[in-house]
Design a protein around this motif. Structure first.
Motif, PDB file in Angstrom:
ATOM      1  N   VAL A 185       0.869  -1.168   0.000  1.00  0.00           N
ATOM      2  CA  VAL A 185       0.000   0.000   0.000  1.00  0.00           C
ATOM      3  C   VAL A 185       0.910   1.223   0.000  1.00  0.00           C
ATOM      4  N   TYR A 186       0.598   2.187  -0.867  1.00  0.00           N
ATOM      5  CA  TYR A 186       1.385   3.404  -0.997  1.00  0.00           C
ATOM      6  C   TYR A 186       0.507   4.637  -0.807  1.00  0.00           C
ATOM      7  N   LEU A 187       1.088   5.664  -0.237  1.00  0.00           N
ATOM      8  CA  LEU A 187       0.483   6.985  -0.202  1.00  0.00           C
ATOM      9  C   LEU A 187       1.543   7.963  -0.691  1.00  0.00           C
ATOM     10  N   ARG A 188       1.148   8.847  -1.586  1.00  0.00           N
ATOM     11  CA  ARG A 188       2.088   9.821  -2.147  1.00  0.00           C
ATOM     12  C   ARG A 188       1.352  11.143  -2.338  1.00  0.00           C
ATOM     13  N   MET A 189       1.972  12.255  -1.907  1.00  0.00           N
ATOM     14  CA  MET A 189       1.310  13.545  -2.060  1.00  0.00           C
ATOM     15  C   MET A 189       2.317  14.686  -2.031  1.00  0.00           C
ATOM     16  N   GLN A 190       1.902  15.815  -2.569  1.00  0.00           N
ATOM     17  CA  GLN A 190       2.710  17.025  -2.489  1.00  0.00           C
ATOM     18  C   GLN A 190       2.513  17.651  -1.122  1.00  0.00           C
ATOM     19  N   LEU A 191       3.617  17.953  -0.450  1.00  0.00           N
ATOM     20  CA  LEU A 191       3.536  18.547   0.882  1.00  0.00           C
ATOM     21  C   LEU A 191       4.790  19.388   1.114  1.00  0.00           C
ATOM     22  N   ASP A 192       4.656  20.691   0.985  1.00  0.00           N
ATOM     23  CA  ASP A 192       5.807  21.567   1.160  1.00  0.00           C
ATOM     24  C   ASP A 192       6.161  21.767   2.627  1.00  0.00           C
ATOM     25  N   ASP A 193       5.142  21.850   3.463  1.00  0.00           N
ATOM     26  CA  ASP A 193       5.369  22.073   4.892  1.00  0.00           C
ATOM     27  C   ASP A 193       4.987  20.819   5.672  1.00  0.00           C
ATOM     28  N   PRO A 194       5.975  20.051   6.136  1.00  0.00           N
ATOM     29  CA  PRO A 194       5.665  18.802   6.848  1.00  0.00           C
ATOM     30  C   PRO A 194       5.309  19.053   8.310  1.00  0.00           C
ATOM     31  N   ASP A 195       4.226  19.775   8.543  1.00  0.00           N
ATOM     32  CA  ASP A 195       3.822  20.058   9.912  1.00  0.00           C
ATOM     33  C   ASP A 195       3.200  18.808  10.532  1.00  0.00           C
ATOM     34  N   PRO A 196       3.298  18.650  11.838  1.00  0.00           N
ATOM     35  CA  PRO A 196       2.783  17.448  12.500  1.00  0.00           C
ATOM     36  C   PRO A 196       1.312  17.176  12.219  1.00  0.00           C
ATOM     37  N   ARG A 197       0.494  18.222  12.065  1.00  0.00           N
ATOM     38  CA  ARG A 197      -0.931  18.000  11.816  1.00  0.00           C
ATOM     39  C   ARG A 197      -1.136  17.309  10.469  1.00  0.00           C
ATOM     40  N   SER A 198      -0.445  17.764   9.431  1.00  0.00           N
ATOM     41  CA  SER A 198      -0.571  17.131   8.115  1.00  0.00           C
ATOM     42  C   SER A 198      -0.029  15.711   8.133  1.00  0.00           C
ATOM     43  N   LEU A 199       1.102  15.513   8.807  1.00  0.00           N
ATOM     44  CA  LEU A 199       1.677  14.172   8.902  1.00  0.00           C
ATOM     45  C   LEU A 199       0.731  13.234   9.648  1.00  0.00           C
ATOM     46  N   ALA A 200       0.136  13.726  10.728  1.00  0.00           N
ATOM     47  CA  ALA A 200      -0.791  12.899  11.500  1.00  0.00           C
ATOM     48  C   ALA A 200      -2.008  12.527  10.654  1.00  0.00           C
ATOM     49  N   GLY A 201      -2.505  13.472   9.851  1.00  0.00           N
ATOM     50  CA  GLY A 201      -3.638  13.178   8.993  1.00  0.00           C
ATOM     51  C   GLY A 201      -3.308  12.138   7.945  1.00  0.00           C
ATOM     52  N   ALA A 202      -2.129  12.258   7.340  1.00  0.00           N
ATOM     53  CA  ALA A 202      -1.715  11.297   6.318  1.00  0.00           C
ATOM     54  C   ALA A 202      -1.526   9.908   6.917  1.00  0.00           C
ATOM     55  N   VAL A 203      -0.909   9.844   8.087  1.00  0.00           N
ATOM     56  CA  VAL A 203      -0.697   8.552   8.742  1.00  0.00           C
ATOM     57  C   VAL A 203      -2.031   7.926   9.141  1.00  0.00           C
ATOM     58  N   ALA A 204      -2.959   8.734   9.641  1.00  0.00           N
ATOM     59  CA  ALA A 204      -4.276   8.213  10.032  1.00  0.00           C
ATOM     60  C   ALA A 204      -5.003   7.633   8.822  1.00  0.00           C
ATOM     61  N   LEU A 205      -4.928   8.318   7.694  1.00  0.00           N
ATOM     62  CA  LEU A 205      -5.556   7.818   6.473  1.00  0.00           C
ATOM     63  C   LEU A 205      -4.902   6.519   6.025  1.00  0.00           C
ATOM     64  N   PHE A 206      -3.590   6.484   6.078  1.00  0.00           N
ATOM     65  CA  PHE A 206      -2.849   5.288   5.681  1.00  0.00           C
ATOM     66  C   PHE A 206      -3.190   4.106   6.583  1.00  0.00           C
ATOM     67  N   GLN A 207      -3.339   4.372   7.867  1.00  0.00           N
ATOM     68  CA  GLN A 207      -3.623   3.298   8.816  1.00  0.00           C
ATOM     69  C   GLN A 207      -5.031   2.738   8.667  1.00  0.00           C
ATOM     70  N   VAL A 208      -5.909   3.460   8.004  1.00  0.00           N
ATOM     71  CA  VAL A 208      -7.225   2.922   7.667  1.00  0.00           C
ATOM     72  C   VAL A 208      -7.156   2.186   6.339  1.00  0.00           C
TER      73      VAL A 208
END
Length: 247
Positions: A185-208
């Protein structure tokens, strides 16, 4: 003295340390490493049900991503037949336009193996009509080798998580891809600012997405055999192996 002063002012600014990311990763019990390669970035390592997954942030590996790219992957050993794709509406339009230009307005008569799977699948596979909230259906596209697999994957928890993501870190419709390929399973996206909130959202989506992919794969196995699409010839992931990382 003068030479030492010249060397001091000639030094390049130090690379960002991402202290907030490192602190957030520590709270989540994720491994955190800086990448001191060209372009820099960082790597996070975590586990789900005892299996490792990896998150990388750094220079883009896809032409449709500008600036910096966030990538997450996990090896699950799924069937190679399980080829499913979710992408944002904006990226779908971009790739569809690029595919049209590449395959109809040029002398190219076959799909180039160097073309990303994301683009080739638009040509090869049908769209899926998933049962999901209207906002999800209007903001994302769903494609797969077998429509029923993609529908099982998305409908339910993953659709709900996509709706949350669309109201959060995906609200601006950045180039975004969630896919299953070569058993992963892969997730790939454009993200210029790796703030914890965006990272947490991406990880939560991936974990589902991961357990839903496992369930979709199990349901597919229970059905009649299907044609083996085999492995795609292009590289979906250019990863940094353990020996290539420099913390």
């Amino acid at each position: 003295m003068l030479d030492a002063f010249k060397r001091l002012i000639a030094r390049k600014p130090s690379e960002p340390e991402w202290p907030e990311v490192a602190e957030w990763a520590g709270r989540q019990q994720f491994g955190f490493k800086r990448v001191r390669d060209e372009g820099g970035g960082f790597v996070l390592d975590g586990q789900m049900d005892g299996k490792p997954w990896r998150l990388e942030w750094g220079p883009p590996q896809r032409s449709y991503i500008q600036g910096h790219e966030l990538r997450v992957r996990m090896e699950l050993g799924l069937s190679s037949n399980l080829q499913m794709l979710v992408l944002t509406q904006s990226l779908f339009e971009t790739l569809e336009r690029n595919a049209f230009e590449s395959f109809t307005e040029s002398t190219q008569t076959v799909i180039d193996g160097n073309t990303p799977e994301e683009m080739r699948w638009l040509v090869m596979f049908p769209k899926s009509s998933v049962k999901a909230p209207k906002t999800v259906r209007s903001r994302f596209h769903f494609i797969g080798a077998a429509a029923e697999d993609t529908e099982r994957w998305v409908e339910g928890p993953l659709a709900e998580q996509l709706e949350k993501a669309d109201a959060g870190f995906l609200a601006a419709q950045p180039p975004f891809v969630l896919m299953t390929l070569r058993g992963r399973v892969y997730l790939r996206m454009q993200l210029d600012d790796p703030d914890p909130r965006s990272l947490a959202g991406a990880v939560a989506l991936f974990q589902v997405a991961v357990p839903q992919a496992i369930q979709a794969a199990a349901a597919a196995v229970a059905e009649s055999p299907r044609p083996d699409f085999g492995n795609s010839s292009s590289t979906a992931w250019q990863n940094l192996g353990p020996d290539d990382e420099k913390a």
